[in-house]
Design a protein around this motif. Structure first.
Motif, mmCIF file in Angstrom:
data_model
loop_
_atom_site.group_PDB
_atom_site.id
_atom_site.type_symbol
_atom_site.label_atom_id
_atom_site.label_comp_id
_atom_site.label_asym_id
_atom_site.label_seq_id
_atom_site.Cartn_x
_atom_site.Cartn_y
_atom_site.Cartn_z
ATOM 1 N N TRP A 1 4.206 67.368 23.023
ATOM 2 C CA TRP A 1 3.412 67.696 24.209
ATOM 3 C C TRP A 1 2.678 66.447 24.685
ATOM 4 O O TRP A 1 1.976 65.789 23.915
ATOM 5 C CB TRP A 1 2.407 68.808 23.891
ATOM 6 C CG TRP A 1 3.093 70.106 23.631
ATOM 7 C CD1 TRP A 1 3.654 70.530 22.477
ATOM 8 C CD2 TRP A 1 3.330 71.152 24.590
ATOM 9 N NE1 TRP A 1 4.215 71.772 22.630
ATOM 10 C CE2 TRP A 1 4.020 72.182 23.915
ATOM 11 C CE3 TRP A 1 2.990 71.304 25.942
ATOM 12 C CZ2 TRP A 1 4.414 73.360 24.563
ATOM 13 C CZ3 TRP A 1 3.374 72.487 26.561
ATOM 14 C CH2 TRP A 1 4.055 73.491 25.889
ATOM 15 N N ASN B 1 10.887 69.127 16.695
ATOM 16 C CA ASN B 1 9.959 70.055 17.315
ATOM 17 C C ASN B 1 9.513 69.503 18.662
ATOM 18 O O ASN B 1 9.631 68.297 18.923
ATOM 19 C CB ASN B 1 8.763 70.298 16.402
ATOM 20 C CG ASN B 1 9.089 71.301 15.306
ATOM 21 O OD1 ASN B 1 9.821 72.265 15.533
ATOM 22 N ND2 ASN B 1 8.560 71.070 14.117
ATOM 23 N N LEU C 1 7.964 77.625 25.892
ATOM 24 C CA LEU C 1 7.286 76.332 25.979
ATOM 25 C C LEU C 1 6.860 76.031 27.412
ATOM 26 O O LEU C 1 5.741 75.565 27.664
ATOM 27 C CB LEU C 1 8.210 75.221 25.476
ATOM 28 C CG LEU C 1 8.582 75.227 23.993
ATOM 29 C CD1 LEU C 1 9.613 74.144 23.715
ATOM 30 C CD2 LEU C 1 7.360 75.050 23.107
ATOM 31 N N LYS D 1 -1.092 66.122 23.990
ATOM 32 C CA LYS D 1 -1.448 65.762 22.615
ATOM 33 C C LYS D 1 -1.124 64.296 22.325
ATOM 34 O O LYS D 1 -1.859 63.612 21.597
ATOM 35 C CB LYS D 1 -0.713 66.663 21.624
ATOM 36 C CG LYS D 1 -1.178 68.102 21.609
ATOM 37 C CD LYS D 1 -0.533 68.890 20.500
ATOM 38 C CE LYS D 1 -0.987 68.417 19.142
ATOM 39 N NZ LYS D 1 -0.436 69.275 18.044
ATOM 40 N N TRP E 1 6.286 68.929 28.159
ATOM 41 C CA TRP E 1 6.805 68.808 26.799
ATOM 42 C C TRP E 1 8.219 68.249 26.835
ATOM 43 O O TRP E 1 8.900 68.283 27.845
ATOM 44 C CB TRP E 1 6.803 70.166 26.085
ATOM 45 C CG TRP E 1 7.679 71.198 26.746
ATOM 46 C CD1 TRP E 1 7.315 72.090 27.725
ATOM 47 C CD2 TRP E 1 9.075 71.423 26.520
ATOM 48 N NE1 TRP E 1 8.385 72.855 28.107
ATOM 49 C CE2 TRP E 1 9.482 72.473 27.379
ATOM 50 C CE3 TRP E 1 10.018 70.863 25.660
ATOM 51 C CZ2 TRP E 1 10.795 72.953 27.417
ATOM 52 C CZ3 TRP E 1 11.334 71.336 25.693
ATOM 53 C CH2 TRP E 1 11.693 72.373 26.564
ATOM 54 N N LYS F 1 3.376 78.074 25.779
ATOM 55 C CA LYS F 1 3.247 78.480 24.380
ATOM 56 C C LYS F 1 3.534 77.282 23.473
ATOM 57 O O LYS F 1 4.570 76.632 23.602
ATOM 58 C CB LYS F 1 4.210 79.620 24.060
ATOM 59 C CG LYS F 1 4.045 80.843 24.951
ATOM 60 C CD LYS F 1 2.717 81.532 24.704
ATOM 61 C CE LYS F 1 2.633 82.871 25.410
ATOM 62 N NZ LYS F 1 2.694 82.798 26.874
ATOM 63 N N ARG F 2 2.640 76.994 22.527
ATOM 64 C CA ARG F 2 2.791 75.838 21.640
ATOM 65 C C ARG F 2 3.547 76.268 20.379
ATOM 66 O O ARG F 2 2.958 76.547 19.333
ATOM 67 C CB ARG F 2 1.421 75.250 21.303
ATOM 68 C CG ARG F 2 0.610 74.815 22.540
ATOM 69 C CD ARG F 2 1.264 73.646 23.253
ATOM 70 N NE ARG F 2 0.573 73.285 24.469
ATOM 71 C CZ ARG F 2 -0.108 72.142 24.636
ATOM 72 N NH1 ARG F 2 -0.195 71.263 23.656
ATOM 73 N NH2 ARG F 2 -0.689 71.885 25.783
ATOM 74 N N THR G 1 6.988 75.863 17.596
ATOM 75 C CA THR G 1 7.930 74.941 17.004
ATOM 76 C C THR G 1 9.269 75.647 16.805
ATOM 77 O O THR G 1 9.432 76.814 17.179
ATOM 78 C CB THR G 1 7.392 74.374 15.676
ATOM 79 O OG1 THR G 1 7.071 75.455 14.785
ATOM 80 C CG2 THR G 1 6.138 73.542 15.930
#
Length: 309
Positions: free
Chosen positions: A304, A301, A171, A307, A285, A175-176, A178
């Motif tokens: 971010w 999860n 993360l 987002k 995040w 890297k996105r 879950t």
């Protein structure tokens, strides 16, 4: 602002994505495994047989076990050479077609994962600690949707059930991903009903569950429940079942935490995560963990900031 998955329409469905029958190295036939999960209060499950020549490349057809109140996802646990310590790759692929071709000679873990991704599967990097995966290994599976944050079988058998160390490093590299929890049950030891996902969807349709998994509309648990996670500016409010710890972790050592006995909520000013010794920039995040009196956890999860903005 209510955050996902709590903001999503539908309800939560409890499911397990990593389980074995005697089609590979499990102790019970498929129907008995499914019946065990039904009786334990699950809404769906997946038989993730070892997709390898030793077991004649099994992908379990569990469609006959579906009903109006319980469903199954078709998938498998994919294998190929080799990780940085010389182990076979273990990759959970949920949503495979039943005729998914067997691994080709010389096909790598990254290649078989990409092929499964292209076939429509949700791709999860399985039991990182048990497999002793490095950050380089995590980077290699570049099509992954998720990292297995908890594997109950690995936890009870040799204390290598966690995956957050790899998840958090990936993360922080951007890297996105879950985080999903599983049993990896074989029913030879008490390796079942210890970790699961709670997927928010409007129905038990397998395709809808897969869409929700790929979109990250779920959280994972060993027992505790999240009831709500809301954000107003930098103020985060969390509601849970009774737990003793609610904490927010992110991409550096700063944390927010509330401890107590059977607490059911916490409110944090996340600006505190931006302050600390020698911090040059805030984490992009954060994620939430709830821990009950027995040490059992629930994991949100990652969220971010770009987002959320």
């Amino acid at each position: 602002m209510q955050l996902s998955p709590f903001s999503r329409p539908g309800r939560f469905w409890r499911g397990n994505l990593h389980t074995h029958s005697n089609l590979s190295d499990g102790a019970l036939p498929p129907g008995q495994v499914v019946d065990r999960y039904k009786a334990a209060g699950y809404d769906f499950m997946m038989l993730s047989e070892h997709f390898i020549g030793n077991f004649d490349w099994p992908i379990a057809d569990t469609r006959p076990f579906r009903s109006n109140s319980f469903t199954t996802i078709i998938g498998s646990e994919l294998h190929a050479p080799e990780t940085s310590v010389g182990e076979l790759w273990h990759i959970v692929a949920a949503g495979l077609p039943l005729d998914f071709p067997k691994a080709a000679e010389g096909e790598t873990g990254a290649q078989i994962a990409r092929r499964a991704h292209e076939a429509g599967a949700f791709i999860g990097i399985a039991h990182p600690a048990w497999s002793q995966l490095t950050i380089e290994d995590g980077r290699a599976i570049d099509c992954a949707h998720a990292v297995e944050i908890y594997n109950h079988g690995c936890a009870i058998e040799n204390d290598r059930g966690e995956g957050f160390y790899l998840l958090d490093q990936l993360l922080t590299e951007g890297k996105r991903l879950t985080a999903f929890a599983t049993d990896d049950a074989h029913f030879k030891t008490p390796d079942h009903f210890g970790g699961w996902v709670q997927v928010k969807a409007q129905s038990l349709d397998p395709d809808e569950l897969l869409t929700a998994l790929k979109a990250g509309h779920y959280y994972s648990s060993q027992g505790p429940q999240f009831h709500a996670i809301t954000l107003e500016g930098k103020e985060l409010h969390i509601e849970t079942s009774p737990v003793d710890t609610i904490t927010v972790v992110c991409g550096h050592s700063r944390t927010c935490v509330r401890n107590g006995k059977a607490i059911t909520s916490a409110t944090f000013d996340l600006k505190s995560l931006e302050r600390g010794w020698l911090l040059k920039k805030p984490s992009p995040w954060f994620r939430v963990v709830a821990i009950d009196h027995a040490g059992k956890r629930a994991w949100s999860n990652p969220f971010w900031w770009d987002k959320l903005a």
